[in-house]
Design an enzyme around this catalytic site. Structure first.
Site, PDB file in Angstrom:
ATOM      1  N   HIS A 233     -19.027 -19.622 -11.431  1.00 39.23           N
ATOM      2  CA  HIS A 233     -19.737 -20.792 -10.881  1.00 39.23           C
ATOM      3  C   HIS A 233     -18.973 -22.111 -11.029  1.00 39.23           C
ATOM      4  O   HIS A 233     -19.342 -23.105 -10.429  1.00 39.23           O
ATOM      5  CB  HIS A 233     -21.120 -20.930 -11.526  1.00 39.23           C
ATOM      6  CG  HIS A 233     -21.066 -21.553 -12.898  1.00 39.23           C
ATOM      7  ND1 HIS A 233     -20.733 -20.829 -14.013  1.00 39.23           N
ATOM      8  CD2 HIS A 233     -21.267 -22.828 -13.316  1.00 39.23           C
ATOM      9  CE1 HIS A 233     -20.744 -21.621 -15.068  1.00 39.23           C
ATOM     10  NE2 HIS A 233     -21.060 -22.850 -14.678  1.00 39.23           N
TER      11      HIS A 233
HETATM   12  C1  UD1 Z   1     -23.929 -27.241 -13.744  1.00 43.07           C
HETATM   13  C2  UD1 Z   1     -23.047 -27.959 -14.772  1.00 43.07           C
HETATM   14  C3  UD1 Z   1     -22.158 -26.944 -15.475  1.00 43.07           C
HETATM   15  C4  UD1 Z   1     -22.973 -25.799 -16.061  1.00 43.07           C
HETATM   16  C5  UD1 Z   1     -23.834 -25.200 -14.957  1.00 43.07           C
HETATM   17  C6  UD1 Z   1     -24.703 -24.096 -15.514  1.00 43.07           C
HETATM   18  C7  UD1 Z   1     -22.395 -30.251 -14.155  1.00 43.07           C
HETATM   19  C8  UD1 Z   1     -21.284 -31.106 -13.680  1.00 43.07           C
HETATM   20  N1  UD1 Z   1     -22.164 -28.929 -14.135  1.00 43.07           N
HETATM   21  O1  UD1 Z   1     -23.066 -26.687 -12.765  1.00 43.07           O
HETATM   22  O2  UD1 Z   1     -21.487 -27.591 -16.538  1.00 43.07           O
HETATM   23  O3  UD1 Z   1     -22.103 -24.823 -16.581  1.00 43.07           O
HETATM   24  O4  UD1 Z   1     -24.664 -26.220 -14.399  1.00 43.07           O
HETATM   25  O5  UD1 Z   1     -25.192 -23.292 -14.481  1.00 43.07           O
HETATM   26  O6  UD1 Z   1     -23.401 -30.751 -14.548  1.00 43.07           O
HETATM   27  N2  UD1 Z   1     -27.916 -25.153  -6.606  1.00 43.07           N
HETATM   28  C9  UD1 Z   1     -29.005 -24.567  -6.009  1.00 43.07           C
HETATM   29  N3  UD1 Z   1     -30.127 -24.421  -6.774  1.00 43.07           N
HETATM   30  C10 UD1 Z   1     -30.197 -24.827  -8.066  1.00 43.07           C
HETATM   31  C11 UD1 Z   1     -29.076 -25.451  -8.652  1.00 43.07           C
HETATM   32  C12 UD1 Z   1     -27.930 -25.606  -7.909  1.00 43.07           C
HETATM   33  O7  UD1 Z   1     -28.988 -24.181  -4.850  1.00 43.07           O
HETATM   34  O8  UD1 Z   1     -31.260 -24.651  -8.706  1.00 43.07           O
HETATM   35  C13 UD1 Z   1     -26.666 -25.279  -5.809  1.00 43.07           C
HETATM   36  C14 UD1 Z   1     -26.578 -26.544  -5.028  1.00 43.07           C
HETATM   37  O9  UD1 Z   1     -25.975 -26.254  -3.826  1.00 43.07           O
HETATM   38  C15 UD1 Z   1     -25.643 -27.391  -5.848  1.00 43.07           C
HETATM   39  C16 UD1 Z   1     -24.741 -26.383  -6.499  1.00 43.07           C
HETATM   40  O10 UD1 Z   1     -25.554 -25.233  -6.677  1.00 43.07           O
HETATM   41  O11 UD1 Z   1     -24.952 -28.318  -5.100  1.00 43.07           O
HETATM   42  C17 UD1 Z   1     -24.173 -26.823  -7.821  1.00 43.07           C
HETATM   43  O12 UD1 Z   1     -25.214 -27.222  -8.717  1.00 43.07           O
HETATM   44  P1  UD1 Z   1     -24.961 -28.348  -9.835  1.00 43.07           P
HETATM   45  O13 UD1 Z   1     -26.174 -28.511 -10.656  1.00 43.07           O
HETATM   46  O14 UD1 Z   1     -24.417 -29.572  -9.191  1.00 43.07           O
HETATM   47  O15 UD1 Z   1     -23.812 -27.760 -10.710  1.00 43.07           O
HETATM   48  P2  UD1 Z   1     -23.603 -26.319 -11.335  1.00 43.07           P
HETATM   49  O16 UD1 Z   1     -22.487 -25.679 -10.623  1.00 43.07           O
HETATM   50  O17 UD1 Z   1     -24.855 -25.540 -11.423  1.00 43.07           O
END
Ligand code: UD1
Length: 378
Positions: A233
């Site tokens: 991820h």
């Molecule tokens: C975040 C943390 C990372 C942690 C991870 C755990 C930051 C910078 N990164 O990364 O350190 O290891 O969480 O999982 O804070 N999305 C969904 N549904 C959700 C959540 C996310 O569809 O419930 C998708 C969205 O398209 C989003 C992407 O995943 O843009 C990334 O989500 P984001 O929370 O920005 O970062 P993570 O990759 O989850």
């Protein structure tokens, strides 16, 4: 003298009496705002929340930023880990780092102004950690950082920036390992650092027993008897389809099924453009207990997650870390954790390394990190 002024005098007299002050101190209830937002933070907060809620000297207010919002990225953790529903949910959702962090800052500030806590508690290294810490210190509410002092020394990771800034502005730093303590000492932060051990170790000890009592309840459908478990991820792996392709190619060389619970960000990149090798079983993201069981029963783990590296180590499953470096260097010995980056050759080599025969080190505390943190706050 009016009765009102007489009352005030009596009160003043009492406040100056040391015995009265002791009584007031004794019954003082410390108000804590806990800021969480992403999956690993729910697991860490569960260890502390469980104790805070049974200790009458604390009142915890749970503030969920809404960084993770899908049912299987958020709600399932609250249910399985028996964390109370958040008192507030900012529902910030996804966005660029600036947009996401900006919305969180605004939301956290409002809640801290309203609740006026004694401490703000933040966990790990996500955007929610940074926003919680920054909004709080600017309102002069002290911040305690759980899982402080981790460093990858790779500033391209957004998490590294979040950690450095949070540690620099926090008032109390709870370090999970001696390496983390050393990192904080090197940055001149020794005076506010406490070694507590790792709250994720507390969590795994507590929930593993629960999981083993009813393993059938946490069994995921469609999983073969023998398999490797993988997760991907991190932005450094998902933001470049070429890298993602390399990883999947390496997974196809395991000679076994590879179960890949897929994070929504990885799913987005995978959809359409990349051919998935036939030995890879894609499944939806799982709750904590399901992941523990799947890890426990796997041949080896392949991951870029910090949390899963440790969970594999705690459960005695060898791990291959799909990053150039790891913050959890205690796990890197005797083939317990092999750091390969995304190079398929290195990954394939690591896959075929023999099982470690040397016992694991006990460097993550004694399973009572949460109690140590709570005592330090008291
Ligand atoms: C975040 C943390 C990372 C942690 C991870 C755990 C930051 C910078 N990164 O990364 O350190 O290891 O969480 O999982 O804070 N999305 C969904 N549904 C959700 C959540 C996310 O569809 O419930 C998708 C969205 O398209 C989003 C992407 O995943 O843009 C990334 O989500 P984001 O929370 O920005 O970062 P993570 O990759 O989850």
């Amino acid at each position: 003298m009016s009765s009102d002024s007489a009352n005030r005098l009596v009160l003043k007299d009492r406040e100056q009496n040391p015995a009265y002050r002791t009584v007031v101190f004794y019954f003082y209830i410390m108000k804590i705002v806990t800021v969480i937002g992403a999956r690993p933070q729910f697991i860490k907060a569960a260890a502390l929340s469980r104790i805070l809620r049974t200790d009458s000297s604390f009142h915890e207010i749970l503030l969920h930023t809404g960084q993770h919002y899908d049912q299987n990225m958020s709600e399932i953790f609250f249910r399985e880990l028996e964390i109370p529903s958040p008192d507030y949910n900012l529902e910030v959702g996804s966005g660029s780092h600036a947009v996401q962090t900006g919305l969180m800052l605004k939301g956290v500030e409002e809640i801290i102004q309203k609740e006026k806590p004694d401490w703000t508690l933040v966990y790990g290294d996500t955007n929610s950690t940074l926003a919680g810490a920054l909004a709080s210190v600017k309102l002069k509410v002290p911040v305690a950082h759980v899982e402080a002092g981790l460093r990858s020394f790779n500033r391209e990771m957004p998490e590294e920036i979040n950690r450095i800034v949070t540690d620099r502005i926090a008032d109390l730093l709870f370090a999970p390992t001696k390496t983390a303590v050393q990192n904080l000492e090197n940055e001149g932060l020794a005076a506010i650092t406490r070694f507590t051990g790792d709250v994720m170790y507390d969590s795994i000890l507590f929930y593993r027993d629960k999981m083993l009592l009813h393993p059938k309840a946490y069994k995921t459908d469609g999983i073969p008897d023998k398999y490797f478990l993988a997760t991907i991820h991190r932005a450094e792996n998902t933001d470049h389809p070429e890298i993602l392709k390399n990883l999947l190619t390496a997974f196809s060389e395991t000679g076994q099924s590879v179960v890949l619970p897929i994070h929504p960000r990885t799913r987005k990149v995978l959809t359409g453009s990349i051919k998935i090798p036939s030995n890879i079983i894609l499944i939806d993201p799982l709750g904590y207990m399901e992941m523990l069981l799947l890890t426990q029963n796997s041949i080896k783990v392949l991951t870029d997650s910090g949390g899963l590296q440790k969970e594999a180590y705690f459960l005695g499953i060898p791990c291959i870390t799909l990053r150039k470096e790891t913050e959890w260097i205690e796990t890197v010995h005797d083939n317990w954790n092999i750091v390969t980056g995304s190079d398929p050759e290195q990954i394939i080599q690591a896959i075929h390394q023999p099982y470690p025969t040397v016992p694991r080190k006990e460097e993550f505390g004694d399973g009572h990190a949460a109690e140590k943190i709570i005592n330090a706050l008291k």
